[in-house]
Scaffold this motif. Structure first.
Motif, PDB file in Angstrom:
ATOM      1  N   LYS A  77      15.485  -0.189 -10.613  1.00 14.51           N
ATOM      2  CA  LYS A  77      15.315   0.913  -9.656  1.00 14.51           C
ATOM      3  C   LYS A  77      13.915   0.903  -9.032  1.00 14.51           C
ATOM      4  O   LYS A  77      13.756   1.188  -7.855  1.00 14.51           O
ATOM      5  CB  LYS A  77      15.584   2.257 -10.345  1.00 14.51           C
ATOM      6  N   MET A  78      12.926   0.564  -9.826  1.00 14.59           N
ATOM      7  CA  MET A  78      11.552   0.548  -9.306  1.00 14.59           C
ATOM      8  C   MET A  78      11.355  -0.612  -8.328  1.00 14.59           C
ATOM      9  O   MET A  78      10.737  -0.449  -7.278  1.00 14.59           O
ATOM     10  CB  MET A  78      10.546   0.477 -10.451  1.00 14.59           C
ATOM     11  N   VAL A  79      11.887  -1.783  -8.679  1.00 16.08           N
ATOM     12  CA  VAL A  79      11.729  -2.938  -7.782  1.00 16.08           C
ATOM     13  C   VAL A  79      12.490  -2.670  -6.476  1.00 16.08           C
ATOM     14  O   VAL A  79      11.987  -2.948  -5.380  1.00 16.08           O
ATOM     15  CB  VAL A  79      12.195  -4.252  -8.458  1.00 16.08           C
ATOM     16  N   GLU A  80      13.689  -2.076  -6.597  1.00 12.65           N
ATOM     17  CA  GLU A  80      14.460  -1.762  -5.376  1.00 12.65           C
ATOM     18  C   GLU A  80      13.682  -0.801  -4.466  1.00 12.65           C
ATOM     19  O   GLU A  80      13.630  -0.983  -3.257  1.00 12.65           O
ATOM     20  CB  GLU A  80      15.807  -1.145  -5.743  1.00 12.65           C
ATOM     21  N   GLU A  81      13.048   0.194  -5.082  1.00 15.41           N
ATOM     22  CA  GLU A  81      12.290   1.140  -4.259  1.00 15.41           C
ATOM     23  C   GLU A  81      11.110   0.433  -3.574  1.00 15.41           C
ATOM     24  O   GLU A  81      10.858   0.620  -2.387  1.00 15.41           O
ATOM     25  CB  GLU A  81      11.778   2.323  -5.098  1.00 15.41           C
ATOM     26  N   CYS A  82      10.449  -0.418  -4.320  1.00 15.12           N
ATOM     27  CA  CYS A  82       9.328  -1.181  -3.756  1.00 15.12           C
ATOM     28  C   CYS A  82       9.810  -2.047  -2.584  1.00 15.12           C
ATOM     29  O   CYS A  82       9.190  -2.068  -1.514  1.00 15.12           O
ATOM     30  CB  CYS A  82       8.717  -2.034  -4.863  1.00 15.12           C
ATOM     31  N   LEU A  83      10.945  -2.714  -2.792  1.00 24.04           N
ATOM     32  CA  LEU A  83      11.462  -3.604  -1.744  1.00 24.04           C
ATOM     33  C   LEU A  83      11.912  -2.830  -0.504  1.00 24.04           C
ATOM     34  O   LEU A  83      11.917  -3.369   0.605  1.00 24.04           O
ATOM     35  CB  LEU A  83      12.625  -4.450  -2.280  1.00 24.04           C
ATOM     36  N   SER A  84      12.276  -1.559  -0.677  1.00 22.03           N
ATOM     37  CA  SER A  84      12.739  -0.782   0.482  1.00 22.03           C
ATOM     38  C   SER A  84      11.620  -0.671   1.525  1.00 22.03           C
ATOM     39  O   SER A  84      11.884  -0.640   2.718  1.00 22.03           O
ATOM     40  CB  SER A  84      13.236   0.610   0.054  1.00 22.03           C
ATOM     41  N   SER A 136      11.245 -10.246  -7.295  1.00 24.63           N
ATOM     42  CA  SER A 136      11.254 -10.655  -5.888  1.00 24.63           C
ATOM     43  C   SER A 136       9.826 -10.974  -5.457  1.00 24.63           C
ATOM     44  O   SER A 136       8.854 -10.526  -6.078  1.00 24.63           O
ATOM     45  CB  SER A 136      11.813  -9.494  -5.054  1.00 24.63           C
ATOM     46  N   ASN A 137       9.715 -11.728  -4.354  1.00 19.61           N
ATOM     47  CA  ASN A 137       8.376 -11.923  -3.771  1.00 19.61           C
ATOM     48  C   ASN A 137       8.154 -10.944  -2.608  1.00 19.61           C
ATOM     49  O   ASN A 137       7.220 -11.079  -1.841  1.00 19.61           O
ATOM     50  CB  ASN A 137       8.170 -13.371  -3.310  1.00 19.61           C
ATOM     51  N   LYS A 176       0.849  -1.208   0.000  1.00 24.11           N
ATOM     52  CA  LYS A 176       0.000   0.000   0.000  1.00 24.11           C
ATOM     53  C   LYS A 176       0.876   1.247   0.000  1.00 24.11           C
ATOM     54  O   LYS A 176       0.620   2.210  -0.718  1.00 24.11           O
ATOM     55  CB  LYS A 176      -0.896   0.007   1.234  1.00 24.11           C
ATOM     56  N   LYS A 177       1.931   1.192   0.810  1.00 25.84           N
ATOM     57  CA  LYS A 177       2.816   2.353   0.921  1.00 25.84           C
ATOM     58  C   LYS A 177       3.483   2.634  -0.431  1.00 25.84           C
ATOM     59  O   LYS A 177       3.531   3.776  -0.893  1.00 25.84           O
ATOM     60  CB  LYS A 177       3.871   2.030   2.004  1.00 25.84           C
ATOM     61  N   TYR A 178       3.979   1.578  -1.079  1.00 30.84           N
ATOM     62  CA  TYR A 178       4.656   1.777  -2.367  1.00 30.84           C
ATOM     63  C   TYR A 178       3.681   2.304  -3.424  1.00 30.84           C
ATOM     64  O   TYR A 178       4.016   3.211  -4.188  1.00 30.84           O
ATOM     65  CB  TYR A 178       5.331   0.483  -2.846  1.00 30.84           C
ATOM     66  N   TRP A 225       9.388  -3.037   2.053  1.00 29.25           N
ATOM     67  CA  TRP A 225       9.323  -4.346   2.713  1.00 29.25           C
ATOM     68  C   TRP A 225      10.384  -4.424   3.796  1.00 29.25           C
ATOM     69  O   TRP A 225      10.115  -4.887   4.907  1.00 29.25           O
ATOM     70  CB  TRP A 225       9.548  -5.476   1.692  1.00 29.25           C
ATOM     71  N   LYS A 226      11.598  -3.937   3.458  1.00 28.14           N
ATOM     72  CA  LYS A 226      12.695  -3.997   4.440  1.00 28.14           C
ATOM     73  C   LYS A 226      12.333  -3.169   5.644  1.00 28.14           C
ATOM     74  O   LYS A 226      12.519  -3.573   6.791  1.00 28.14           O
ATOM     75  CB  LYS A 226      13.991  -3.500   3.797  1.00 28.14           C
ATOM     76  N   GLU A 227      11.785  -1.964   5.381  1.00 27.16           N
ATOM     77  CA  GLU A 227      11.384  -1.051   6.451  1.00 27.16           C
ATOM     78  C   GLU A 227      10.412  -1.730   7.419  1.00 27.16           C
ATOM     79  O   GLU A 227      10.439  -1.484   8.624  1.00 27.16           O
ATOM     80  CB  GLU A 227      10.642   0.119   5.803  1.00 27.16           C
ATOM     81  N   SER A 228       9.545  -2.593   6.873  1.00 24.33           N
ATOM     82  CA  SER A 228       8.482  -3.175   7.693  1.00 24.33           C
ATOM     83  C   SER A 228       8.950  -4.368   8.526  1.00 24.33           C
ATOM     84  O   SER A 228       8.198  -4.908   9.317  1.00 24.33           O
ATOM     85  CB  SER A 228       7.324  -3.617   6.799  1.00 24.33           C
ATOM     86  N   GLN A 229      10.206  -4.804   8.285  1.00 28.42           N
ATOM     87  CA  GLN A 229      10.648  -6.021   8.996  1.00 28.42           C
ATOM     88  C   GLN A 229      11.299  -5.722  10.342  1.00 28.42           C
ATOM     89  O   GLN A 229      11.873  -4.685  10.537  1.00 28.42           O
ATOM     90  CB  GLN A 229      11.619  -6.812   8.131  1.00 28.42           C
TER      91      GLN A 229
END
Ligand code: AHM
Ligand code: MG
Length: 337
Positions: free
Chosen positions: A324-331, A298-299, A225-227, A333-337
């Motif tokens: 770059k877009m996938v990396e931003e999206c994954l950031s 990535s999943n 949702k955030k992304y 996910w990392k934040e939420s862990q």
């Protein structure tokens, strides 16, 4: 005048394997077989509006012939060409509960197995939107000379030797990747051959198109949702504005992402926490193609190609496309862990 500078799929794959010492040409013949199935499926997809091939299997069309649903027809074509060919020991299909091990003398000597979705996005046929066939090719882990076994199919996507798709769109294209690169071939209907039209495809490092089913927004996890929120609020100052495109046909959405750059997402939802798309038939082939083209898949927590399947029809959430877009999206996910 035929332009002899343009290579056909066959000519191209033969040129490629001649560059590899000890190559047997089996992969070339496998791609030719898949190309043949693609041409046959293409003919039926093109006339789907004319004949009643959309009907349920087992019904009768206006000519009094038995109607096979287009996805059953496509599955039969794929199984047929691979069984009659000389390079495939067995197949797994999204349309079939179990793998099919060909188990004849020639097939048992073959070193590859193929996983495929014969007609992805088939719910779009009624509205004339692009659909496609997706495939991933694995080298078997059991030794040739004996029938293939389940272990040959349950391999992580990173073990693919090649993967590709055929898109039945405004033109029909076959795109395939090996570790050497991604190449696209457009079907020239006048000669019935796929001709090299998109050599050495690279996915743009960044893009402005995000592709996701917005209808499921409230079912997505917080990082997704955030992304999506970030995508909607991009401005000129930070690489935007972004635009949203979602055909609901993975082959069409991924083909656009590969050519123009972008991110395609099918996240888990509260209804389907494991996502909708199949690891083996949809996500792994596209993850392989996109990585060879320079992108990422990535999943949310793990690289798609590293996931070891537990079952043939496993599903996975997927975030795939321009790095770059996938990396931003994954950031997020990392934040939420
Ligand atoms: P299918 O294998 O039954 O055709 O479903 C897969 C398709 C993909 O092509 C597409 O990305 C997705 O389903 C769309 O699903 P949704 O309508 O839930 O957004
Ligand atoms: Mg599918």
């Amino acid at each position: 005048m035929i332009n002899r500078q343009i290579l056909t799929l066959d000519e191209f794959t033969i040129q490629q394997y001649r560059k590899i010492p000890n190559a047997t040409g089996e992969l070339s013949s496998l791609l030719r077989d898949i190309g043949l199935a693609g041409k046959r499926i293409n003919v039926e997809v093109n006339k789907a509006g004319l004949v009643d091939i959309l009907g349920d299997e087992g019904t009768t069309n206006v000519q009094g012939e038995d109607v096979k649903k287009l996805d059953v027809f496509s599955n039969n074509q794929m199984v047929g060409v691979l069984q009659h060919g000389i390079s495939c020991a067995g197949i797994g299909s999204e349309e079939m509960d179990d793998v099919v091990i060909f188990n004849d003398e020639i097939s048992n000597d073959s070193k590859y197995v193929v996983m495929f979705d014969p007609l992805d996005g088939s719910s779009n046929i009624d509205t004339n939107a692009s659909i496609g066939t997706i495939f991933g090719i694995y080298r078997r882990v059991t030794s040739p000379g004996q029938p293939a076994s389940e272990a040959d199919f349950l391999q992580a996507g990173v073990k693919q030797v090649a993967a590709g798709y055929i898109i039945y769109g405004s033109s029909t294209m076959l795109v395939y990747a090996t570790r050497r690169g991604v190449n696209g071939f457009t079907l020239d209907p006048s000669i019935g051959e796929f001709c090299l039209s998109h050599p050495d495809i690279k996915i743009p490092d960044n893009g402005k198109i995000y592709s996701v089913n917005h209808g499921n927004f409230f079912q997505y996890e917080a990082p997704v949702k955030k992304y999506i929120d970030i995508c909607q609020n991009k401005t000129k100052e930070n690489g935007g504005p972004y635009t949203q495109r979602y055909i609901g046909s993975m082959v069409a959405d991924m083909h656009r992402s590969l050519i123009k750059g972008g991110i395609f997402m099918y996240p888990g939802t509260t209804d389907k926490p494991g996502g909708k798309l199949r690891l083996m038939y949809e996500c792994n082939p596209f993850a392989f193609i996109v990585e060879v083209a320079g992108g990422m898949a990535s999943n949310g927590k793990q690289r798609i190609l590293d996931i070891v399947p537990k079952k043939l029809h496993d599903r996975t959430p997927v975030f795939i496309g321009s790095t770059k877009m996938v990396e931003e999206c994954l950031s997020y996910w990392k934040e939420s862990q």
